[in-house]
Design an enzyme around this catalytic site. Structure first.
Site, PDB file in Angstrom:
ATOM      1  N   ASN A   9       0.853  -1.188  -0.171  1.00  9.61           N
ATOM      2  CA  ASN A   9      -0.012  -0.005  -0.161  1.00  9.61           C
ATOM      3  C   ASN A   9       0.931   1.360   0.231  1.00  9.61           C
ATOM      4  O   ASN A   9       1.407   1.430   1.017  1.00  9.61           O
ATOM      5  CB  ASN A   9      -1.082  -0.057   1.245  1.00  9.61           C
ATOM      6  N   TRP A  10       1.220   1.985  -1.234  1.00  9.72           N
ATOM      7  CA  TRP A  10       1.749   2.879  -1.344  1.00  9.72           C
ATOM      8  C   TRP A  10       1.323   4.183  -0.702  1.00  9.72           C
ATOM      9  O   TRP A  10       2.002   5.348  -0.316  1.00  9.72           O
ATOM     10  CB  TRP A  10       2.272   3.394  -2.660  1.00  9.72           C
ATOM     11  N   LYS A  11       0.052   4.229  -0.216  1.00 10.48           N
ATOM     12  CA  LYS A  11      -0.833   5.214   0.288  1.00 10.48           C
ATOM     13  C   LYS A  11      -0.620   6.657  -0.792  1.00 10.48           C
ATOM     14  O   LYS A  11      -0.219   6.418  -1.826  1.00 10.48           O
ATOM     15  CB  LYS A  11      -0.075   5.413   1.645  1.00 10.48           C
ATOM     16  N   HIS A  97      -9.629   1.249   4.465  1.00 11.04           N
ATOM     17  CA  HIS A  97      -8.459   1.605   5.301  1.00 11.04           C
ATOM     18  C   HIS A  97      -8.695   2.414   6.460  1.00 11.04           C
ATOM     19  O   HIS A  97      -9.512   3.348   6.434  1.00 11.04           O
ATOM     20  CB  HIS A  97      -7.155   1.923   4.563  1.00 11.04           C
ATOM     21  N   GLU A  99      -7.187   4.886   7.408  1.00 14.93           N
ATOM     22  CA  GLU A  99      -6.869   6.258   7.096  1.00 14.93           C
ATOM     23  C   GLU A  99      -8.231   6.857   6.732  1.00 14.93           C
ATOM     24  O   GLU A  99      -8.346   7.939   6.854  1.00 14.93           O
ATOM     25  CB  GLU A  99      -5.525   6.113   6.330  1.00 14.93           C
ATOM     26  N   GLU A 169      -5.586  -4.619  10.448  1.00 13.51           N
ATOM     27  CA  GLU A 169      -4.754  -3.611  10.633  1.00 13.51           C
ATOM     28  C   GLU A 169      -4.887  -3.076  11.845  1.00 13.51           C
ATOM     29  O   GLU A 169      -5.496  -1.987  11.927  1.00 13.51           O
ATOM     30  CB  GLU A 169      -4.675  -2.900   9.494  1.00 13.51           C
ATOM     31  N   GLY A 175       2.303   2.251  10.849  1.00 20.03           N
ATOM     32  CA  GLY A 175       3.324   3.512  10.659  1.00 20.03           C
ATOM     33  C   GLY A 175       3.979   4.040  11.962  1.00 20.03           C
ATOM     34  O   GLY A 175       4.682   4.933  12.214  1.00 20.03           O
ATOM     35  N   SER A 215       3.250  -2.051  10.476  1.00 23.34           N
ATOM     36  CA  SER A 215       4.808  -2.205  10.542  1.00 23.34           C
ATOM     37  C   SER A 215       5.382  -3.400  10.255  1.00 23.34           C
ATOM     38  O   SER A 215       6.287  -4.121  10.788  1.00 23.34           O
ATOM     39  CB  SER A 215       5.071  -1.862  12.167  1.00 23.34           C
ATOM     40  N   GLY A 236       2.723  -0.976   4.351  1.00 23.23           N
ATOM     41  CA  GLY A 236       2.850   0.320   4.112  1.00 23.23           C
ATOM     42  C   GLY A 236       4.447   0.676   3.786  1.00 23.23           C
ATOM     43  O   GLY A 236       5.096   0.618   2.643  1.00 23.23           O
ATOM     44  N   GLY A 237       5.057   1.328   4.757  1.00 23.01           N
ATOM     45  CA  GLY A 237       6.310   2.089   4.755  1.00 23.01           C
ATOM     46  C   GLY A 237       7.500   0.946   4.057  1.00 23.01           C
ATOM     47  O   GLY A 237       7.867   1.304   3.090  1.00 23.01           O
TER      48      GLY A 237
HETATM   49  P1  13P Z   1       2.950   0.567   7.627  1.00 19.94           P
HETATM   50  O1  13P Z   1       3.321  -0.795   7.075  1.00 19.94           O
HETATM   51  O2  13P Z   1       3.696   1.653   7.278  1.00 19.94           O
HETATM   52  O3  13P Z   1       2.718   0.347   9.336  1.00 19.94           O
HETATM   53  O4  13P Z   1       1.217   0.568   7.290  1.00 19.94           O
HETATM   54  C1  13P Z   1       0.315  -0.317   7.251  1.00 19.94           C
HETATM   55  C2  13P Z   1      -0.471   0.027   6.313  1.00 19.94           C
HETATM   56  O5  13P Z   1      -1.372   0.854   6.665  1.00 19.94           O
HETATM   57  C3  13P Z   1      -0.948  -0.760   5.343  1.00 19.94           C
HETATM   58  O6  13P Z   1      -2.318  -0.653   4.644  1.00 19.94           O
END
Ligand code: 13P
Length: 253
Positions: A9-11, A97, A99, A169, A175, A215, A236-237
């Site tokens: 997930n590049w966000k 998600h 967010e 999640e 994050g 994470s 994500g990251g």
């Molecule tokens: P991180 O891997 O950066 O914690 O993000 C997780 C996430 O929200 C994937 O959708």
């Protein structure tokens, strides 16, 4: 075996050039995926065509959108429909998600409508659920997540629900560098599967892939994915770093 999925997930990150370079660096590394394994890339809307073209010949690599609208078409300025995504060849979408729930006020009911339009059109949803820190501290996370599933998913038929990938999640792990332990992840995934079994029966529940997100990185992916009810990750990251994400793909069972 159930589908095992490493989803990036590049966000809202990267320019077009950076995105191209990242995908080039990932696809240049062999991962030898088997037929039950896949790598899915949830890419910002403006780069979907680029990603679709780059990944088109790559076995078991797929492009996903990070969101879609709940209506077929019409006067919804700034929104993107399922039909538009499919016209690009994009057949996966991340829904709900945390967010989007937090910043765009997406409710369980609204997400139920998005799931409906996706499933009616052959789009594969990756449905996110997960609790905030205060719910975990009160030890009511299993009930909290079961309610998210009930209100968004449990109107679906058994055939439909099997087409949904669930991503657990925990918000406190997103994050933050603070991963749920593999035991915490397994416990919640087993609880989700047991909730699904209560509604749809064991056989259906056993077929649904449940990804862990929060994470995930190369250093913890093998242990997390080794848990019996953890069927991969939503990342994500670490998905923004080619070597990290390739190692995460290779950690799939
Ligand atoms: P991180 O891997 O950066 O914690 O993000 C997780 C996430 O929200 C994937 O959708």
């Amino acid at each position: 075996m159930r589908a095992q999925i490493a989803a990036a997930n590049w966000k809202m990150n990267l320019t077009l050039k950076q995105g191209e370079e990242l995908l080039d660096a990932i696809i240049s590394q062999p991962t030898q995926l088997q037929s039950h394994q896949s790598a899915v890339f949830a890419i910002p809307f403006p780069y979907l065509t680029m990603a679709q073209q780059k990944l088109s010949g790559k076995y078991q690599y797929f492009v996903a959108a990070q969101n879609c609208h709940n209506k077929k078409s019409g006067a919804y300025t700034g929104e993107t429909s399922v039909e538009m995504l499919q016209s690009l060849g994009v057949n996966y979408v991340v829904l709900g998600h945390s967010e989007r729930r937090e910043y765009f006020l997406e409710s369980n009911q609204f997400l139920a409508e998005k799931l409906d339009i996706c499933l009616a059109n052959g789009m594969h949803p990756i449905f996110c659920c997960g609790e905030p820190l205060q719910i975990r501290e009160a030890n009511t996370q299993n009930e909290f997540v079961a309610k998210q599933l009930e209100e968004s998913l449990y109107h679906l038929s058994a055939d439909e629900v099997q087409k949904v990938v669930i991503a657990y999640e925990p918000i406190w792990a997103i994050g933050t560098g603070k991963t749920a332990s593999s035991a915490q992840a397994q416990e919640m995934h087993a609880s989700i599967r047991s909730s699904l079994a209560g509604k749809y029966g064991d056989e259906v529940a056993a077929k649904i892939s449940i990804l862990y997100g929060g994470s995930v990185k190369a250093a913890n992916a093998v242990e997390l994915f080794a848990q019996p009810d953890v069927d991969g990750g939503l990342v994500g990251g670490a998905s923004l770093l080619a070597d990290e994400f390739v190692a995460i793909i290779k950690a799939l069972k």
